[in-house]
Design an enzyme around this catalytic site. Sequence first.
Site, PDB file in Angstrom:
ATOM      1  N   SER A  88       0.859  -1.184   0.000  1.00 49.05           N
ATOM      2  CA  SER A  88       0.000   0.000   0.000  1.00 49.05           C
ATOM      3  C   SER A  88       0.892   1.230   0.000  1.00 49.05           C
ATOM      4  O   SER A  88       1.511   1.558   1.018  1.00 49.05           O
ATOM      5  CB  SER A  88      -0.895   0.005   1.246  1.00 49.05           C
ATOM      6  OG  SER A  88      -1.772  -1.098   1.219  1.00 49.05           O
ATOM      7  N   LYS A 163      -7.155   1.775  -2.589  1.00 53.21           N
ATOM      8  CA  LYS A 163      -6.703   1.357  -1.261  1.00 53.21           C
ATOM      9  C   LYS A 163      -6.642   2.548  -0.305  1.00 53.21           C
ATOM     10  O   LYS A 163      -7.002   2.417   0.880  1.00 53.21           O
ATOM     11  CB  LYS A 163      -5.328   0.691  -1.369  1.00 53.21           C
ATOM     12  CG  LYS A 163      -4.743   0.252  -0.011  1.00 53.21           C
ATOM     13  CD  LYS A 163      -5.644  -0.748   0.715  1.00 53.21           C
ATOM     14  CE  LYS A 163      -5.153  -1.049   2.127  1.00 53.21           C
ATOM     15  NZ  LYS A 163      -3.948  -1.879   2.155  1.00 53.21           N
ATOM     16  N   LYS A 231       0.606   5.504   8.241  1.00 51.25           N
ATOM     17  CA  LYS A 231       1.281   5.777   6.970  1.00 51.25           C
ATOM     18  C   LYS A 231       0.267   5.928   5.837  1.00 51.25           C
ATOM     19  O   LYS A 231       0.377   6.845   5.010  1.00 51.25           O
ATOM     20  CB  LYS A 231       2.268   4.648   6.677  1.00 51.25           C
ATOM     21  CG  LYS A 231       2.977   4.728   5.322  1.00 51.25           C
ATOM     22  CD  LYS A 231       2.306   3.914   4.228  1.00 51.25           C
ATOM     23  CE  LYS A 231       2.293   2.427   4.551  1.00 51.25           C
ATOM     24  NZ  LYS A 231       1.643   1.654   3.453  1.00 51.25           N
TER      25      LYS A 231
END
Length: 282
Positions: A88, A163, A231
């Site tokens: 990701s 995502k 993140k």
Amino acid sequence: MRIGFVGLGVMGRPMADNLVAAGHELSVYRGRTDLEAQVCASAKEVAERSEVVILMVPDTPDVEAALFAPGGAAEGLRPGSLVIDMSSISPTATIGFAQLIEKLGCDYLDAPVSGGEVGARDGTLTIMVGGRADVFERARPIFDVLGKNVTLIGGPGAGQTAKVANQIIVGLTIEAVAEGLLFAERAGADPAVVRQALMGGFASSRVLEVHGERMVNEAFEPGFRLRLHRKDLGLAVQAAAELDLPLPNTAATQQLMNAAIADGDGELDHSALYRTLRREQS
């Protein structure tokens, strides 16, 4: 199929296990290597031995290093090889990586996943794919081993965009469940009973089911580490700034995750935001 796998962490290891169980020949690099696979000394060696190279590493710089650093996979690719990045990472960086790989005469898909360690283990991941339709079909037999909900979103970077959207929704829902259960507790109700009642109503969700139970039991062994979700929300805030798009609740949840990490909870499951809120209100 000869598949290379770079990144055998919490998610990557069970995904690799499933590929081996499906009869694929694996070469691996980075992480636990006690499985039926050829252990390689570099990502370059993985690429040399493979038709398809899968990356499952934590962040954008890790993908860049796995591909393009000295000894990276790009040095071992042959024309016609396929790179599938299931990490990701930044959608913008992904587009650049795809262009560089395609200049080598190879194909590239970004295919981040959702479903956590349980989904990786059970082969039930949701897989969001960016890339050309013909390349997607080439990779479909691999995706069918790893996931149950596999969707081609669009061109390069589109999988990563999906995502990021997923992580916004999941992160904000975790925060909302944590607030709701903490409210119930402070108001004198049993949060476990409240959660059970809500599971039959409009507030019901997969997050309430799985992460609400973690919160009630204070069981925060990581399925997906909080620092990694922070993140991902950072990617969302950065992309939103590029788009001049306000995402106020995403930014606020990222700040709450910053507080959790400052308190030493970064390696816990992202449902540990419950602990952070409890500390903030004590």
